[in-house]
Design a protein around this motif. Structure first.
Motif, PDB file in Angstrom:
ATOM      1  N   PRO A   3      -2.860   0.426 -23.681  1.00 51.30           N
ATOM      2  CA  PRO A   3      -2.167  -0.577 -22.876  1.00 51.30           C
ATOM      3  C   PRO A   3      -0.668  -0.567 -23.176  1.00 51.30           C
ATOM      4  O   PRO A   3      -0.250  -0.278 -24.302  1.00 51.30           O
ATOM      5  CB  PRO A   3      -2.808  -1.895 -23.327  1.00 51.30           C
ATOM      6  CG  PRO A   3      -4.113  -1.514 -23.938  1.00 51.30           C
ATOM      7  CD  PRO A   3      -3.894  -0.166 -24.543  1.00 51.30           C
ATOM      8  N   LYS A   4       0.132  -0.896 -22.157  1.00 52.80           N
ATOM      9  CA  LYS A   4       1.580  -0.977 -22.331  1.00 52.80           C
ATOM     10  C   LYS A   4       2.029  -2.414 -22.111  1.00 52.80           C
ATOM     11  O   LYS A   4       1.779  -2.995 -21.051  1.00 52.80           O
ATOM     12  CB  LYS A   4       2.298  -0.051 -21.340  1.00 52.80           C
ATOM     13  CG  LYS A   4       2.108   1.429 -21.624  1.00 52.80           C
ATOM     14  CD  LYS A   4       2.938   2.284 -20.665  1.00 52.80           C
ATOM     15  CE  LYS A   4       2.791   3.763 -20.978  1.00 52.80           C
ATOM     16  NZ  LYS A   4       3.615   4.601 -20.067  1.00 52.80           N
ATOM     17  N   TYR A   6       5.055  -4.895 -21.599  1.00 53.14           N
ATOM     18  CA  TYR A   6       6.446  -4.924 -21.152  1.00 53.14           C
ATOM     19  C   TYR A   6       7.016  -6.320 -21.384  1.00 53.14           C
ATOM     20  O   TYR A   6       6.464  -7.320 -20.914  1.00 53.14           O
ATOM     21  CB  TYR A   6       6.538  -4.591 -19.657  1.00 53.14           C
ATOM     22  CG  TYR A   6       6.135  -3.177 -19.306  1.00 53.14           C
ATOM     23  CD1 TYR A   6       7.088  -2.168 -19.190  1.00 53.14           C
ATOM     24  CD2 TYR A   6       4.798  -2.853 -19.083  1.00 53.14           C
ATOM     25  CE1 TYR A   6       6.721  -0.868 -18.855  1.00 53.14           C
ATOM     26  CE2 TYR A   6       4.416  -1.559 -18.753  1.00 53.14           C
ATOM     27  CZ  TYR A   6       5.384  -0.571 -18.639  1.00 53.14           C
ATOM     28  OH  TYR A   6       5.004   0.715 -18.312  1.00 53.14           O
ATOM     29  N   TYR A  29      -1.514  -0.131 -28.815  1.00 52.22           N
ATOM     30  CA  TYR A  29      -0.780  -0.439 -27.587  1.00 52.22           C
ATOM     31  C   TYR A  29       0.642   0.074 -27.720  1.00 52.22           C
ATOM     32  O   TYR A  29       1.098   0.405 -28.818  1.00 52.22           O
ATOM     33  CB  TYR A  29      -0.773  -1.945 -27.324  1.00 52.22           C
ATOM     34  CG  TYR A  29       0.165  -2.734 -28.209  1.00 52.22           C
ATOM     35  CD1 TYR A  29       1.374  -3.225 -27.721  1.00 52.22           C
ATOM     36  CD2 TYR A  29      -0.142  -2.977 -29.549  1.00 52.22           C
ATOM     37  CE1 TYR A  29       2.245  -3.937 -28.535  1.00 52.22           C
ATOM     38  CE2 TYR A  29       0.718  -3.686 -30.365  1.00 52.22           C
ATOM     39  CZ  TYR A  29       1.906  -4.170 -29.859  1.00 52.22           C
ATOM     40  OH  TYR A  29       2.765  -4.868 -30.669  1.00 52.22           O
ATOM     41  N   ASP A  47       5.918  -4.483  -9.250  1.00 51.00           N
ATOM     42  CA  ASP A  47       5.109  -4.310 -10.460  1.00 51.00           C
ATOM     43  C   ASP A  47       4.839  -5.623 -11.183  1.00 51.00           C
ATOM     44  O   ASP A  47       3.984  -5.665 -12.076  1.00 51.00           O
ATOM     45  CB  ASP A  47       5.811  -3.355 -11.438  1.00 51.00           C
ATOM     46  CG  ASP A  47       5.814  -1.918 -10.935  1.00 51.00           C
ATOM     47  OD1 ASP A  47       4.880  -1.557 -10.188  1.00 51.00           O
ATOM     48  OD2 ASP A  47       6.736  -1.169 -11.292  1.00 51.00           O
ATOM     49  N   MET A  55       4.232  -8.512 -19.055  1.00 49.62           N
ATOM     50  CA  MET A  55       3.225  -7.855 -18.248  1.00 49.62           C
ATOM     51  C   MET A  55       2.588  -6.781 -19.116  1.00 49.62           C
ATOM     52  O   MET A  55       3.279  -6.104 -19.875  1.00 49.62           O
ATOM     53  CB  MET A  55       3.838  -7.225 -16.993  1.00 49.62           C
ATOM     54  CG  MET A  55       2.806  -6.581 -16.048  1.00 49.62           C
ATOM     55  SD  MET A  55       2.490  -4.841 -16.417  1.00 49.62           S
ATOM     56  CE  MET A  55       3.931  -4.067 -15.665  1.00 49.62           C
ATOM     57  N   ASP A  57       0.101  -3.443 -18.795  1.00 53.56           N
ATOM     58  CA  ASP A  57      -0.555  -2.477 -17.924  1.00 53.56           C
ATOM     59  C   ASP A  57      -1.768  -1.922 -18.665  1.00 53.56           C
ATOM     60  O   ASP A  57      -1.638  -1.143 -19.609  1.00 53.56           O
ATOM     61  CB  ASP A  57       0.421  -1.352 -17.567  1.00 53.56           C
ATOM     62  CG  ASP A  57      -0.146  -0.381 -16.537  1.00 53.56           C
ATOM     63  OD1 ASP A  57      -1.380  -0.372 -16.334  1.00 53.56           O
ATOM     64  OD2 ASP A  57       0.642   0.374 -15.945  1.00 53.56           O
ATOM     65  N   ASP A  59      -4.143   0.419 -18.104  1.00 51.93           N
ATOM     66  CA  ASP A  59      -4.586   1.602 -17.360  1.00 51.93           C
ATOM     67  C   ASP A  59      -4.672   1.320 -15.860  1.00 51.93           C
ATOM     68  O   ASP A  59      -5.681   1.597 -15.209  1.00 51.93           O
ATOM     69  CB  ASP A  59      -5.940   2.083 -17.887  1.00 51.93           C
ATOM     70  CG  ASP A  59      -6.251   3.523 -17.467  1.00 51.93           C
ATOM     71  OD1 ASP A  59      -5.316   4.234 -17.056  1.00 51.93           O
ATOM     72  OD2 ASP A  59      -7.432   3.913 -17.539  1.00 51.93           O
ATOM     73  N   GLY A  60      -3.606   0.729 -15.323  1.00 53.37           N
ATOM     74  CA  GLY A  60      -3.532   0.467 -13.892  1.00 53.37           C
ATOM     75  C   GLY A  60      -3.735  -0.987 -13.515  1.00 53.37           C
ATOM     76  O   GLY A  60      -3.320  -1.416 -12.435  1.00 53.37           O
ATOM     77  N   LYS A  62      -2.421  -4.378 -13.924  1.00 54.49           N
ATOM     78  CA  LYS A  62      -1.168  -4.964 -14.401  1.00 54.49           C
ATOM     79  C   LYS A  62      -1.295  -6.485 -14.423  1.00 54.49           C
ATOM     80  O   LYS A  62      -1.248  -7.135 -13.384  1.00 54.49           O
ATOM     81  CB  LYS A  62      -0.010  -4.517 -13.507  1.00 54.49           C
ATOM     82  CG  LYS A  62       0.215  -3.005 -13.551  1.00 54.49           C
ATOM     83  CD  LYS A  62       1.331  -2.558 -12.619  1.00 54.49           C
ATOM     84  CE  LYS A  62       1.521  -1.046 -12.702  1.00 54.49           C
ATOM     85  NZ  LYS A  62       2.592  -0.568 -11.800  1.00 54.49           N
TER      86      LYS A  62
END
Length: 213
Positions: A3-4, A6, A29, A47, A55, A57, A59-60, A62
């Motif tokens: 996971p990302k 932000y 992460y 986004d 936020m 992400d 794996d798609g 969001k």
């Protein structure tokens, strides 16, 4: 794919409880710092639902809004079955309590942020006199432990995603105002101290850079 997360570069804010839960669950992460310019670009690209950070992400998928993100991480952790702690709680009642705690943490964080933004000694005195006692007294009642293994607020012994949200909000206040503000609330202080010494959380707190909330 990890996971990302932000969030605004160099800030803790609403992302800090998310970082802590990732660390506590052991889920790898990526922490992506976002500049004001990048934020505008992400928002323009669609986004950011509701045009805000943090936020994550997945794996798609969001997700925005801290409570939803925390619950999703808890679900991932419990599904993976790491350790004996259940981040969603033992049952639906405990999961609902965790959601309630997340909402409360958002309210507490909002009030503490208003104090921080004003930044004056008068604002701090007013917060200590009018806001903090109401919140900390209520949390102190919830923090009564049923036994030494009880890590959660309220019913159940598990340290849930709601506990993490409350812990980060309370911890941020002790950082801003001094640890002494929690001492008149012994049950809350004991619970806070247990959480501080959760292995991954302790490492995270000791290793993080000084940053504006």
């Amino acid at each position: 794919m990890a996971p990302k997360l932000y969030y605004f570069d160099g800030r803790r804010g609403d992302a800090e409880a998310i970082r802590m839960l990732f660390k506590d669950t052991g889920i790898a992460y990526e922490d992506v710092g976002v500049s004001e310019e990048t934020f505008k670009q992400m928002d323009a690209a669609g986004d950011l639902l509701f045009g805000q950070l943090p936020m994550v992400d997945f794996d798609g998928l969001k997700l925005v809004e801290q409570p939803a993100i925390l619950e999703h991480i808890a679900q991932m952790a419990d599904k993976a079955g790491k350790g004996t702690n259940k981040y969603l709680g033992e049952n639906e009642n405990e999961r609902s309590t965790a959601r309630s705690l997340c909402s409360a943490a958002c309210d507490l964080r909002r009030e503490s942020l208003a104090m921080r933004k004003e930044g004056s000694n008068d604002a701090k005195r007013k917060f200590k006199a009018d806001v903090l006692p109401v919140w900390f007294a209520a949390l102190d009642k919830l923090a009564v432990a049923s036994n030494d293994e009880d890590k959660g607020l309220g019913a159940g012994v598990h340290f849930t995603f709601g506990d993490m949200a409350i812990f980060e909000a309370v911890n941020a206040i002790t950082v801003a105002l001094n640890l002494s503000v929690i001492r008149p609330y012994p049950n809350l202080k004991e619970w806070h101290d247990k959480a501080v010494h959760r292995a991954a959380i302790e490492v995270h707190i000791q290793g993080r850079d000084d940053a504006p909330w």
